[in-house]
Design a protein around this motif. Structure first.
Motif, PDB file in Angstrom:
ATOM      1  N   LYS A  20       0.954  -1.193  -0.018  1.00 30.81           N
ATOM      2  CA  LYS A  20      -0.126  -0.134   0.035  1.00 30.81           C
ATOM      3  C   LYS A  20       0.893   1.172  -0.081  1.00 30.81           C
ATOM      4  O   LYS A  20       0.589   2.237  -0.724  1.00 30.81           O
ATOM      5  CB  LYS A  20      -0.977   0.075   1.437  1.00 30.81           C
ATOM      6  CG  LYS A  20      -1.938   0.741   1.133  1.00 30.81           C
ATOM      7  CD  LYS A  20      -3.103   0.735   2.403  1.00 30.81           C
ATOM      8  CE  LYS A  20      -4.215   1.744   2.342  1.00 30.81           C
ATOM      9  NZ  LYS A  20      -5.107   1.545   3.416  1.00 30.81           N
ATOM     10  N   GLN A  21       1.958   1.323   0.710  1.00 28.20           N
ATOM     11  CA  GLN A  21       2.917   2.258   0.802  1.00 28.20           C
ATOM     12  C   GLN A  21       3.491   2.457  -0.398  1.00 28.20           C
ATOM     13  O   GLN A  21       3.735   3.578  -0.920  1.00 28.20           O
ATOM     14  CB  GLN A  21       3.961   1.921   1.960  1.00 28.20           C
ATOM     15  CG  GLN A  21       3.498   2.442   3.396  1.00 28.20           C
ATOM     16  CD  GLN A  21       4.568   1.983   4.253  1.00 28.20           C
ATOM     17  OE1 GLN A  21       5.293   1.026   4.128  1.00 28.20           O
ATOM     18  NE2 GLN A  21       4.535   2.711   5.468  1.00 28.20           N
ATOM     19  N   MET A  22       3.952   1.536  -1.237  1.00 32.14           N
ATOM     20  CA  MET A  22       4.658   1.594  -2.516  1.00 32.14           C
ATOM     21  C   MET A  22       3.780   2.169  -3.355  1.00 32.14           C
ATOM     22  O   MET A  22       4.013   3.131  -4.497  1.00 32.14           O
ATOM     23  CB  MET A  22       5.043   0.121  -3.062  1.00 32.14           C
ATOM     24  CG  MET A  22       6.086  -0.541  -2.319  1.00 32.14           C
ATOM     25  SD  MET A  22       7.699  -0.049  -2.807  1.00 32.14           S
ATOM     26  CE  MET A  22       7.824  -0.782  -4.283  1.00 32.14           C
ATOM     27  N   ASP A  23       2.399   1.962  -3.521  1.00 38.03           N
ATOM     28  CA  ASP A  23       1.469   2.350  -4.294  1.00 38.03           C
ATOM     29  C   ASP A  23       1.107   3.985  -4.235  1.00 38.03           C
ATOM     30  O   ASP A  23       0.804   4.703  -5.232  1.00 38.03           O
ATOM     31  CB  ASP A  23       0.258   1.492  -4.250  1.00 38.03           C
ATOM     32  CG  ASP A  23       0.223   0.189  -4.809  1.00 38.03           C
ATOM     33  OD1 ASP A  23       1.275   0.031  -5.715  1.00 38.03           O
ATOM     34  OD2 ASP A  23      -0.351  -0.694  -4.462  1.00 38.03           O
ATOM     35  N   LYS A  24       0.878   4.404  -3.084  1.00 36.33           N
ATOM     36  CA  LYS A  24       0.422   5.672  -2.732  1.00 36.33           C
ATOM     37  C   LYS A  24       1.483   6.781  -2.218  1.00 36.33           C
ATOM     38  O   LYS A  24       1.347   7.953  -2.664  1.00 36.33           O
ATOM     39  CB  LYS A  24      -0.569   5.468  -1.348  1.00 36.33           C
ATOM     40  CG  LYS A  24      -1.531   4.515  -1.645  1.00 36.33           C
ATOM     41  CD  LYS A  24      -2.854   5.329  -1.305  1.00 36.33           C
ATOM     42  CE  LYS A  24      -4.008   4.252  -1.367  1.00 36.33           C
ATOM     43  NZ  LYS A  24      -5.154   4.790  -1.659  1.00 36.33           N
ATOM     44  N   LEU A  25       2.703   6.413  -1.830  1.00 35.79           N
ATOM     45  CA  LEU A  25       3.577   7.499  -1.379  1.00 35.79           C
ATOM     46  C   LEU A  25       4.554   7.583  -2.352  1.00 35.79           C
ATOM     47  O   LEU A  25       4.764   6.893  -3.420  1.00 35.79           O
ATOM     48  CB  LEU A  25       4.447   6.815  -0.121  1.00 35.79           C
ATOM     49  CG  LEU A  25       3.602   6.524   1.041  1.00 35.79           C
ATOM     50  CD1 LEU A  25       4.347   6.062   2.301  1.00 35.79           C
ATOM     51  CD2 LEU A  25       2.882   7.790   1.497  1.00 35.79           C
ATOM     52  N   PRO A  26       4.928   8.960  -2.525  1.00 34.66           N
ATOM     53  CA  PRO A  26       6.104   9.502  -3.291  1.00 34.66           C
ATOM     54  C   PRO A  26       7.582   8.785  -3.050  1.00 34.66           C
ATOM     55  O   PRO A  26       7.715   8.372  -1.968  1.00 34.66           O
ATOM     56  CB  PRO A  26       6.368  10.952  -3.156  1.00 34.66           C
ATOM     57  CG  PRO A  26       5.548  11.329  -1.655  1.00 34.66           C
ATOM     58  CD  PRO A  26       4.609  10.171  -1.557  1.00 34.66           C
ATOM     59  N   GLU A  27       8.333   8.849  -4.233  1.00 33.25           N
ATOM     60  CA  GLU A  27       9.581   8.192  -4.108  1.00 33.25           C
ATOM     61  C   GLU A  27      10.466   8.568  -3.038  1.00 33.25           C
ATOM     62  O   GLU A  27      11.096   7.723  -2.338  1.00 33.25           O
ATOM     63  CB  GLU A  27      10.208   8.560  -5.576  1.00 33.25           C
ATOM     64  CG  GLU A  27      11.440   7.676  -5.731  1.00 33.25           C
ATOM     65  CD  GLU A  27      11.575   6.304  -6.016  1.00 33.25           C
ATOM     66  OE1 GLU A  27      12.321   5.430  -5.469  1.00 33.25           O
ATOM     67  OE2 GLU A  27      10.255   5.778  -5.983  1.00 33.25           O
ATOM     68  N   LYS A  28      10.644   9.940  -2.815  1.00 33.34           N
ATOM     69  CA  LYS A  28      11.222  10.291  -1.758  1.00 33.34           C
ATOM     70  C   LYS A  28      11.114  10.001  -0.307  1.00 33.34           C
ATOM     71  O   LYS A  28      11.987   9.528   0.661  1.00 33.34           O
ATOM     72  CB  LYS A  28      11.346  11.763  -1.747  1.00 33.34           C
ATOM     73  CG  LYS A  28      12.090  12.453  -2.825  1.00 33.34           C
ATOM     74  CD  LYS A  28      13.374  12.261  -2.809  1.00 33.34           C
ATOM     75  CE  LYS A  28      14.055  13.173  -4.098  1.00 33.34           C
ATOM     76  NZ  LYS A  28      15.654  12.913  -3.893  1.00 33.34           N
ATOM     77  N   LEU A  29       9.633  10.006  -0.126  1.00 27.96           N
ATOM     78  CA  LEU A  29       8.897   9.488   1.240  1.00 27.96           C
ATOM     79  C   LEU A  29       9.561   7.841   1.339  1.00 27.96           C
ATOM     80  O   LEU A  29       9.945   7.405   2.284  1.00 27.96           O
ATOM     81  CB  LEU A  29       7.639   9.492   1.296  1.00 27.96           C
ATOM     82  CG  LEU A  29       7.229  10.839   2.145  1.00 27.96           C
ATOM     83  CD1 LEU A  29       5.620  10.642   2.048  1.00 27.96           C
ATOM     84  CD2 LEU A  29       7.757  11.070   3.385  1.00 27.96           C
TER      85      LEU A  29
END
Length: 70
Positions: A20-29
């Motif tokens: 879920k984090q991989m899908d939603k969060l931007p690369e830097k985060l």
């Protein structure tokens, strides 16, 4: 899934980053989470009252012993 850096991919395989984090969060985060180490994004610190304070009610005061759990 969009293309991610090698560090992020490695952290995902090790279970440090969720799908879920991989899908939603931007690369830097995602890179920040990968650098820090766990899904919650940091190290858990637990304050423990010592000495005379140990059996008193309420939250630990500033300067109390900090126990770090990894």
């Amino acid at each position: 899934m969009p293309k991610h850096s090698k560090a992020v991919e490695k952290a995902f395989k090790e279970g440090k980053i969720t799908k879920k984090q991989m899908d939603k969060l931007p690369e830097k985060l995602l890179e920040g989470i990968a650098k820090k180490g766990d899904k919650k994004g940091g190290v858990k610190e637990k304050h423990k009252k010592m000495g005379k304070e140990a059996h008193k009610r309420g939250r630990p005061k500033a300067g109390s012993k900090v126990k770090v759990e990894e």
